[in-house]
Design a protein around this motif. Structure first.
Motif, PDB file in Angstrom:
ATOM      1  N   ALA A 136       8.795  -0.397  12.042  1.00  0.00           N
ATOM      2  CA  ALA A 136       9.633  -0.911  10.678  1.00  0.00           C
ATOM      3  C   ALA A 136       8.784  -1.856   9.866  1.00  0.00           C
ATOM      4  O   ALA A 136       8.873  -1.710   8.872  1.00  0.00           O
ATOM      5  N   ALA A 137       7.987  -2.648  10.646  1.00  0.00           N
ATOM      6  CA  ALA A 137       7.028  -3.532   9.781  1.00  0.00           C
ATOM      7  C   ALA A 137       6.268  -3.045   8.923  1.00  0.00           C
ATOM      8  O   ALA A 137       5.761  -3.097   7.737  1.00  0.00           O
ATOM      9  N   VAL A 138       5.389  -1.930   9.618  1.00  0.00           N
ATOM     10  CA  VAL A 138       4.364  -1.326   8.949  1.00  0.00           C
ATOM     11  C   VAL A 138       4.989  -0.276   7.766  1.00  0.00           C
ATOM     12  O   VAL A 138       4.588  -0.385   6.454  1.00  0.00           O
ATOM     13  N   GLU A 139       6.276   0.118   7.961  1.00  0.00           N
ATOM     14  CA  GLU A 139       6.662   0.931   6.955  1.00  0.00           C
ATOM     15  C   GLU A 139       7.175   0.275   5.765  1.00  0.00           C
ATOM     16  O   GLU A 139       7.094   0.440   4.480  1.00  0.00           O
ATOM     17  N   ALA A 180      -1.914  -1.228  14.690  1.00  0.00           N
ATOM     18  CA  ALA A 180      -0.552  -0.290  14.903  1.00  0.00           C
ATOM     19  C   ALA A 180      -0.860   1.123  15.203  1.00  0.00           C
ATOM     20  O   ALA A 180      -0.308   1.934  15.854  1.00  0.00           O
ATOM     21  N   LEU A 181      -2.058   1.440  14.689  1.00  0.00           N
ATOM     22  CA  LEU A 181      -2.476   2.980  14.831  1.00  0.00           C
ATOM     23  C   LEU A 181      -2.941   2.861  16.497  1.00  0.00           C
ATOM     24  O   LEU A 181      -2.583   4.027  17.000  1.00  0.00           O
ATOM     25  N   ASP A 193      -0.018   9.154   8.114  1.00  0.00           N
ATOM     26  CA  ASP A 193       0.053   8.485   6.824  1.00  0.00           C
ATOM     27  C   ASP A 193      -0.497   6.941   7.176  1.00  0.00           C
ATOM     28  O   ASP A 193      -0.854   6.450   5.775  1.00  0.00           O
ATOM     29  N   TRP A 194      -0.364   6.456   8.080  1.00  0.00           N
ATOM     30  CA  TRP A 194      -0.926   4.891   8.439  1.00  0.00           C
ATOM     31  C   TRP A 194      -2.350   5.185   8.105  1.00  0.00           C
ATOM     32  O   TRP A 194      -3.171   4.091   7.607  1.00  0.00           O
ATOM     33  N   GLU A 195      -2.787   6.268   8.880  1.00  0.00           N
ATOM     34  CA  GLU A 195      -4.718   6.451   8.792  1.00  0.00           C
ATOM     35  C   GLU A 195      -4.907   6.415   7.335  1.00  0.00           C
ATOM     36  O   GLU A 195      -5.731   5.836   7.077  1.00  0.00           O
ATOM     37  N   LEU A 196      -4.274   7.172   6.638  1.00  0.00           N
ATOM     38  CA  LEU A 196      -4.644   7.287   5.231  1.00  0.00           C
ATOM     39  C   LEU A 196      -4.614   6.064   4.385  1.00  0.00           C
ATOM     40  O   LEU A 196      -5.388   5.583   3.538  1.00  0.00           O
ATOM     41  N   ALA A 197      -3.384   5.424   4.859  1.00  0.00           N
ATOM     42  CA  ALA A 197      -3.308   4.096   4.222  1.00  0.00           C
ATOM     43  C   ALA A 197      -4.210   3.001   4.440  1.00  0.00           C
ATOM     44  O   ALA A 197      -4.784   2.342   3.685  1.00  0.00           O
ATOM     45  N   ALA A 198      -4.694   2.958   5.756  1.00  0.00           N
ATOM     46  CA  ALA A 198      -5.912   2.394   6.151  1.00  0.00           C
ATOM     47  C   ALA A 198      -7.083   2.327   5.496  1.00  0.00           C
ATOM     48  O   ALA A 198      -7.667   1.493   5.206  1.00  0.00           O
TER      49      ALA A 198
END
Length: 357
Positions: A136-139, A180-181, A193-198
């Motif tokens: 939830a924090a990452v989102e 987080a990843l 999506d997190w990988e792309l964002a990072a």
């Protein structure tokens, strides 16, 4: 020798801390923690989520896993419905927020702390409990990512997004996204999506300083791209060399902001961690030795020193200053969990675009 005793022994560093001094510093942080797990700057002052996590990680380095776990339980129990935390709470009282803005780097840092605690304890049940909190924090944080990859500073109390980005904050978020990843990978729950964002965030930090507010007077903007893992190797070493004389006061420590004649313990310890990360351990130890002038009789550390006036200022001893010192010493001493989250070699990297300017 118990596990805790072995951990304390590893935190002893010649010229910086003896084992006895380490015990006093850990006790000082513990004394600032409330019964509900909250760790304010010091009792009677406010808690912010970033520094709360920093102090919790320091407790883990010394084997105080129960206290660290209580700190993460406080975060889990008082997370806002949108995944964030408020920027400040009076004395760590969750019913008394004093700043209802929700800062992205404050919120993201929980991922660093959770992964560090897991690596320190191997507690899978803890990771299971905290995964929804981290998710939830990452989102929440990624809702404020801008098209250029940088992360907006905060969401105001009225819901307005501040899209201006801070280089220091975004660099800290880069470290948090990688942690987080790592959690997601460990759980076999990939988050593309997190990988792309990072990756987009790393690209912005490395190649587009113009996408961030100009805070170049602050030393954190100098070393945080290295500390957060966006810059590594020769590129990282070159950045630290470039502004060394601008920010480092030989024999004293690191300025918070130029040209002010004020060196601070927190910035000095963080620079030591960044130096360790690029293989400059001797320099890191030297910095930590310099700031022992900030050590108080109770084992805690004063925030800073105004060298033109030979004055301690402000007259406060914060849990996070002591925490940053213990984390730097832990990394230098080979603590595996601390080395993993700040060294970054075993953290997943984001998918940085190779087609973008």
């Amino acid at each position: 020798m118990t596990t805790s005793e072995r951990r304390i022994e590893r935190l002893a560093l010649p010229g910086v801390l003896t084992a006895e001094q380490t015990v006093a510093t850990v006790a000082g942080i513990a004394a600032g923690q409330r019964e509900d797990g909250a760790i304010p700057w010091f009792r009677g002052h406010h808690l912010d989520p970033w520094d709360h996590v920093e102090a919790a990680m320091a407790l883990d380095t010394a084997g105080e896993h129960g206290r660290a776990g209580a700190a993460y339980r406080w975060l889990a129990e008082h997370q806002n419905p949108d995944g964030s935390w408020y920027a400040a709470y009076a004395d760590g009282d969750h019913t008394a927020p004093t700043d209802r803005a929700r800062e992205t780097n404050f919120t993201a840092y929980v991922a660093v702390g959770v992964w560090h605690h897991y690596l320190s304890t191997g507690d899978d049940a803890f990771l299971d409990r905290m995964w929804p909190v981290v998710y939830a924090a990452v989102e929440f944080v990624l809702q404020l990512q801008q098209p250029g990859g940088q992360i907006g500073w905060k969401r105001e109390a009225d819901g307005t997004d501040v899209t201006d980005a801070l280089l220091t904050g975004s660099s800290s978020i880069h470290q948090a996204l990688r942690c987080a990843l790592a959690i997601a990978e460990h759980r076999e729950e990939p988050q593309p999506d997190w990988e792309l964002a990072a990756g987009l965030l790393a690209h912005a930090i490395r190649r587009h300083p113009e996408r961030f507010l100009d805070k170049s007077r602050y030393s954190m903007d100098w070393y945080y791209p290295v500390l957060g893992g966006a810059l590594t190797g020769e590129e990282a070493a070159a950045r630290l060399k470039e502004d060394w004389d601008r920010f480092v006061v030989p024999g004293l420590g690191v300025r918070c902001v130029v040209p002010n004649p004020w060196v601070t313990g927190g910035e000095s310890c963080e620079l030591a961690l960044a130096l360790w990360a690029v293989g400059q351990s001797d320099r890191a130890v030297e910095i930590l030795r310099w700031i022992q002038r900030l050590r108080a009789d109770d084992g805690m550390y004063w925030t800073g020193y105004v060298f033109e006036d030979d004055a301690i200022w402000p007259e406060e001893r914060t849990t996070w200053t002591a925490g940053s010192l213990l984390l730097a010493v832990a990394a230098l001493g080979g603590d595996e969990a601390t080395a993993a989250v700040f060294g970054g070699e075993r953290l997943p990297r984001g998918l940085e675009p190779d087609c973008c300017p």
